[in-house]
Write a protein that holds these residues in place. Sequence first.
Motif, PDB file in Angstrom:
ATOM      1  N   ASP A  51     -11.135  -4.576  10.584  1.00  0.00           N
ATOM      2  CA  ASP A  51     -12.421  -3.919  10.848  1.00  0.00           C
ATOM      3  C   ASP A  51     -13.106  -3.417   9.574  1.00  0.00           C
ATOM      4  N   GLY A  52     -12.933  -4.120   8.455  1.00  0.00           N
ATOM      5  CA  GLY A  52     -13.607  -3.731   7.230  1.00  0.00           C
ATOM      6  C   GLY A  52     -13.000  -2.538   6.523  1.00  0.00           C
ATOM      7  N   MET A  53     -11.855  -2.090   7.003  1.00  0.00           N
ATOM      8  CA  MET A  53     -11.202  -0.936   6.390  1.00  0.00           C
ATOM      9  C   MET A  53     -10.416  -1.362   5.159  1.00  0.00           C
ATOM     10  N   PHE A  54     -10.295  -0.449   4.213  1.00  0.00           N
ATOM     11  CA  PHE A  54      -9.390  -0.643   3.082  1.00  0.00           C
ATOM     12  C   PHE A  54      -8.432   0.526   3.041  1.00  0.00           C
ATOM     13  N   LEU A  55      -7.163   0.233   2.711  1.00  0.00           N
ATOM     14  CA  LEU A  55      -6.139   1.266   2.655  1.00  0.00           C
ATOM     15  C   LEU A  55      -5.792   1.551   1.196  1.00  0.00           C
ATOM     16  N   TYR A  68       0.894  -5.494   1.968  1.00  0.00           N
ATOM     17  CA  TYR A  68       2.236  -4.940   1.782  1.00  0.00           C
ATOM     18  C   TYR A  68       2.969  -4.827   3.113  1.00  0.00           C
ATOM     19  N   LEU A  69       2.283  -4.332   4.103  1.00  0.00           N
ATOM     20  CA  LEU A  69       2.808  -4.287   5.460  1.00  0.00           C
ATOM     21  C   LEU A  69       1.876  -5.128   6.325  1.00  0.00           C
ATOM     22  N   PRO A  70       2.357  -5.680   7.426  1.00  0.00           N
ATOM     23  CA  PRO A  70       1.485  -6.531   8.244  1.00  0.00           C
ATOM     24  C   PRO A  70       0.172  -5.830   8.593  1.00  0.00           C
ATOM     25  N   GLY A  71      -0.933  -6.542   8.366  1.00  0.00           N
ATOM     26  CA  GLY A  71      -2.240  -5.922   8.494  1.00  0.00           C
ATOM     27  C   GLY A  71      -2.559  -5.412   9.883  1.00  0.00           C
ATOM     28  N   ASP A  72      -1.906  -6.004  10.895  1.00  0.00           N
ATOM     29  CA  ASP A  72      -2.218  -5.570  12.256  1.00  0.00           C
ATOM     30  C   ASP A  72      -1.247  -4.501  12.762  1.00  0.00           C
ATOM     31  N   SER A 131      14.007  -0.693  -6.242  1.00  0.00           N
ATOM     32  CA  SER A 131      14.998  -0.206  -7.208  1.00  0.00           C
ATOM     33  C   SER A 131      14.348   0.385  -8.455  1.00  0.00           C
ATOM     34  N   MET A 132      13.035   0.174  -8.639  1.00  0.00           N
ATOM     35  CA  MET A 132      12.355   0.673  -9.842  1.00  0.00           C
ATOM     36  C   MET A 132      11.669   2.015  -9.631  1.00  0.00           C
ATOM     37  N   VAL A 133      11.592   2.464  -8.396  1.00  0.00           N
ATOM     38  CA  VAL A 133      10.808   3.660  -8.091  1.00  0.00           C
ATOM     39  C   VAL A 133      11.554   4.912  -8.532  1.00  0.00           C
ATOM     40  N   HIS A 134      10.830   5.839  -9.140  1.00  0.00           N
ATOM     41  CA  HIS A 134      11.435   7.115  -9.506  1.00  0.00           C
ATOM     42  C   HIS A 134      10.383   8.209  -9.501  1.00  0.00           C
ATOM     43  N   ILE A 135      10.841   9.425  -9.302  1.00  0.00           N
ATOM     44  CA  ILE A 135       9.949  10.577  -9.351  1.00  0.00           C
ATOM     45  C   ILE A 135       9.386  10.697 -10.766  1.00  0.00           C
ATOM     46  N   GLY A 136       8.081  10.930 -10.860  1.00  0.00           N
ATOM     47  CA  GLY A 136       7.423  11.018 -12.150  1.00  0.00           C
ATOM     48  C   GLY A 136       6.828   9.695 -12.616  1.00  0.00           C
ATOM     49  N   MET A 137       7.083   8.628 -11.884  1.00  0.00           N
ATOM     50  CA  MET A 137       6.549   7.302 -12.226  1.00  0.00           C
ATOM     51  C   MET A 137       5.018   7.329 -12.150  1.00  0.00           C
ATOM     52  N   ILE A 138       4.379   6.770 -13.146  1.00  0.00           N
ATOM     53  CA  ILE A 138       2.915   6.701 -13.160  1.00  0.00           C
ATOM     54  C   ILE A 138       2.495   5.434 -12.426  1.00  0.00           C
ATOM     55  N   VAL A 139       1.584   5.594 -11.496  1.00  0.00           N
ATOM     56  CA  VAL A 139       1.151   4.485 -10.647  1.00  0.00           C
ATOM     57  C   VAL A 139      -0.369   4.444 -10.619  1.00  0.00           C
ATOM     58  N   GLU A 140      -0.908   3.312 -10.201  1.00  0.00           N
ATOM     59  CA  GLU A 140      -2.363   3.233 -10.103  1.00  0.00           C
ATOM     60  C   GLU A 140      -2.791   2.730  -8.735  1.00  0.00           C
ATOM     61  N   LEU A 141      -3.960   3.195  -8.375  1.00  0.00           N
ATOM     62  CA  LEU A 141      -4.540   2.931  -7.060  1.00  0.00           C
ATOM     63  C   LEU A 141      -5.026   1.487  -6.950  1.00  0.00           C
ATOM     64  N   PHE A 170     -13.210  10.753   5.248  1.00  0.00           N
ATOM     65  CA  PHE A 170     -12.176  10.227   4.339  1.00  0.00           C
ATOM     66  C   PHE A 170     -12.072   8.709   4.476  1.00  0.00           C
ATOM     67  N   TRP A 171     -11.959   8.233   5.717  1.00  0.00           N
ATOM     68  CA  TRP A 171     -11.803   6.790   5.931  1.00  0.00           C
ATOM     69  C   TRP A 171     -13.097   6.023   5.668  1.00  0.00           C
ATOM     70  N   ALA A 172     -14.239   6.656   5.863  1.00  0.00           N
ATOM     71  CA  ALA A 172     -15.509   5.994   5.543  1.00  0.00           C
ATOM     72  C   ALA A 172     -15.603   5.729   4.039  1.00  0.00           C
ATOM     73  N   TYR A 173     -15.130   6.685   3.222  1.00  0.00           N
ATOM     74  CA  TYR A 173     -15.090   6.437   1.772  1.00  0.00           C
ATOM     75  C   TYR A 173     -14.069   5.353   1.439  1.00  0.00           C
ATOM     76  N   CYS A 174     -12.925   5.362   2.115  1.00  0.00           N
ATOM     77  CA  CYS A 174     -11.924   4.309   1.882  1.00  0.00           C
ATOM     78  C   CYS A 174     -12.514   2.928   2.169  1.00  0.00           C
ATOM     79  N   ALA A 175     -13.333   2.832   3.205  1.00  0.00           N
ATOM     80  CA  ALA A 175     -13.952   1.548   3.536  1.00  0.00           C
ATOM     81  C   ALA A 175     -14.838   1.051   2.396  1.00  0.00           C
ATOM     82  N   LYS A 176     -15.308   2.001   1.553  1.00  0.00           N
ATOM     83  CA  LYS A 176     -16.104   1.636   0.368  1.00  0.00           C
ATOM     84  C   LYS A 176     -15.233   1.550  -0.887  1.00  0.00           C
ATOM     85  N   GLN A 177     -13.908   1.614  -0.671  1.00  0.00           N
ATOM     86  CA  GLN A 177     -12.928   1.601  -1.766  1.00  0.00           C
ATOM     87  C   GLN A 177     -13.154   2.752  -2.733  1.00  0.00           C
TER      88      GLN A 177
END
Length: 151
Positions: free
Chosen positions: A129-133, A4-8, A112-122, A21-28
Amino acid sequence: MMTYLPGDAFHPIPIFEDRDFWAYCAKQELRFQACAACGALRHPPTPVCWNCHSTAVEWRLAPTRAVVFSFTIVHHAADDRIRDSLPYVVIVAEFPDYGPVKLVSNLLADPSMVHIGMIVELIWEPAADGMFLPRFVRVGKGDPEAGAGQW
Ligand SMILES: [Zn+2]
């Protein structure tokens, strides 16, 4: 895959209580710090419970669906590396029936589609370096191979 944004451009630098927190993120795995004494959730991670002052900690798995609590659409590049990504969406996500924690992230969607209350998924975006955001998409748009411009 496209990110979504440049990886570097931006990469978390885990320090102190953030490391787990980030160690768990690295495991998704999106896990938030919870007090092992009273169960209160907290984020960002801290060494002491805001509710009972215990230092005992556990990491509780978050739901994969969230709701847009608030958002902003960024039109100004604070850094040259993200100029081609404008405009992009920053959200504050909350997790119904989970707890009081909120997560600042990005929503990979047409602004233009974003609104408060919108349901989103992870979803998980690979980073250096093997990280996931942890980022979010509209429900049903969770195909990580879709790439930028497909939202
Ligand atoms: Zn507590």
